[in-house]
Motif scaffolding. Structure first.
Motif, mmCIF file in Angstrom:
data_model
loop_
_atom_site.group_PDB
_atom_site.id
_atom_site.type_symbol
_atom_site.label_atom_id
_atom_site.label_comp_id
_atom_site.label_asym_id
_atom_site.label_seq_id
_atom_site.Cartn_x
_atom_site.Cartn_y
_atom_site.Cartn_z
ATOM 1 N N ALA A 106 0.828 -1.218 0.000
ATOM 2 C CA ALA A 106 0.000 0.000 0.000
ATOM 3 C C ALA A 106 0.856 1.260 0.000
ATOM 4 C CB ALA A 106 -0.934 -0.001 1.209
ATOM 5 N N MET A 107 2.003 1.209 0.667
ATOM 6 C CA MET A 107 2.905 2.363 0.731
ATOM 7 C C MET A 107 3.837 2.425 -0.488
ATOM 8 S SD MET A 107 1.859 3.871 3.427
ATOM 9 C CE MET A 107 3.097 5.091 3.676
ATOM 10 N N ARG A 108 3.696 1.444 -1.365
ATOM 11 C CA ARG A 108 4.528 1.349 -2.584
ATOM 12 C C ARG A 108 6.021 1.331 -2.267
ATOM 13 N NH1 ARG A 108 0.301 5.012 -5.268
ATOM 14 N NH2 ARG A 108 -0.867 3.480 -6.490
ATOM 15 N N ASP A 109 6.359 0.616 -1.209
ATOM 16 C CA ASP A 109 7.767 0.476 -0.844
ATOM 17 C C ASP A 109 8.480 -0.325 -1.936
ATOM 18 O OD1 ASP A 109 7.167 1.732 1.534
ATOM 19 O OD2 ASP A 109 7.305 -0.078 2.761
ATOM 20 N N PRO A 110 9.602 0.151 -2.456
ATOM 21 C CA PRO A 110 10.334 -0.602 -3.473
ATOM 22 C C PRO A 110 11.159 -1.751 -2.877
ATOM 23 C CG PRO A 110 11.469 1.448 -3.020
ATOM 24 C CD PRO A 110 10.185 1.473 -2.217
ATOM 25 N N ILE A 111 11.343 -1.681 -1.562
ATOM 26 C CA ILE A 111 12.120 -2.697 -0.854
ATOM 27 C C ILE A 111 11.282 -3.231 0.294
ATOM 28 C CG2 ILE A 111 14.160 -3.081 0.601
ATOM 29 C CD1 ILE A 111 15.596 -1.022 -1.151
ATOM 30 N N ALA A 112 11.289 -4.544 0.450
ATOM 31 C CA ALA A 112 10.629 -5.220 1.564
ATOM 32 C C ALA A 112 11.710 -6.014 2.285
ATOM 33 C CB ALA A 112 9.527 -6.138 1.052
ATOM 34 N N GLY A 113 11.317 -6.787 3.245
ATOM 35 C CA GLY A 113 12.305 -7.607 3.924
ATOM 36 C C GLY A 113 11.720 -8.286 5.135
ATOM 37 N N PRO B 293 7.860 -4.775 -9.866
ATOM 38 C CA PRO B 293 6.738 -3.990 -10.410
ATOM 39 C C PRO B 293 5.505 -4.878 -10.639
ATOM 40 C CG PRO B 293 8.766 -3.493 -11.593
ATOM 41 C CD PRO B 293 9.067 -4.658 -10.683
ATOM 42 N N GLY B 294 4.358 -4.402 -10.156
ATOM 43 C CA GLY B 294 3.102 -5.119 -10.336
ATOM 44 C C GLY B 294 2.894 -6.300 -9.411
ATOM 45 N N GLU B 295 3.826 -6.551 -8.521
ATOM 46 C CA GLU B 295 3.735 -7.691 -7.613
ATOM 47 C C GLU B 295 2.670 -7.445 -6.539
ATOM 48 O OE1 GLU B 295 7.161 -10.681 -6.166
ATOM 49 O OE2 GLU B 295 7.500 -8.595 -5.658
#
Length: 180
Positions: free
Chosen positions: A107-114, A139-141
């Motif tokens: 939702a926050m459009r974070d480009p990095i997760a972990g 992208p689009g995930e």
């Protein structure tokens, strides 16, 4: 090192299989989040490990591991787990605490997760951090896609590596633990 495992579903079952194969680790019991049959309960049965629905009935242990555990583990239970409860959370804590961490990442459009392995305390995902690993959000995930592709495997790997290290070292070194 005598361990109790809390959790549910695929992640907990995979962690159970991985840590039972570690030298010096004895999984004394599991405590699934649900009374319904799930992957953790089935895997424990196959490995001959007792399963308890009630946390209060669990045996004392050197440490507990929480893999996809969505229940609060009270201090009375944590205090019976010598070193404490080592848990996995699918975010780079302290960002996105709570049950919907992966959804908030998206939702926050974070480009990095972990993912973060940390020591449970009385807060919601607030205990001292033991290990972290990051991944890109493609992208689009969707949240479920990033969970299956990266975050769940990161959880299995981080928990297994951390348990292996702690079993060799006879516990955490306080100077390595960082409060959030």
């Amino acid at each position: 090192m005598r361990i109790v495992l809390f959790g549910q579903k695929w992640l907990a079952a995979e962690v159970l299989k991985a840590i039972t194969a570690l030298p010096g680790v004895d999984v004394a019991a599991v405590c699934p989040d649900t009374e319904m049959p799930d992957a953790l309960r089935r895997t424990a049965f196959e490995l001959g490990i007792p399963s308890y629905a009630d946390m209060d009935a669990l045996p004392r242990c050197d440490m507990a591991v929480a893999a996809h555990c969505q229940r609060y583990v009270p201090i009375a239970v944590r205090s019976r787990c010598g070193l404490g409860v080592l848990a996995y959370h699918p975010s780079l804590l302290p960002r996105h605490r709570g049950r919907d961490a992966v959804k908030w990442t998206m939702a926050m459009r974070d480009p990095i997760a972990g993912g973060t392995v940390y020591w449970m305390d009385d807060g919601a995902d607030t205990g001292p951090i033991e290990a972290q690993e990051w991944c890109h959000v493609l992208p689009g995930e969707t949240a479920s896609e990033v969970w299956r592709r990266s975050l769940a495997p990161i959880g299995v790997r981080l928990l297994t590596e951390t348990v292996a290290r702690l079993a060799q070292e006879d516990g955490p070194k306080p100077d390595r633990r960082t409060n959030m």
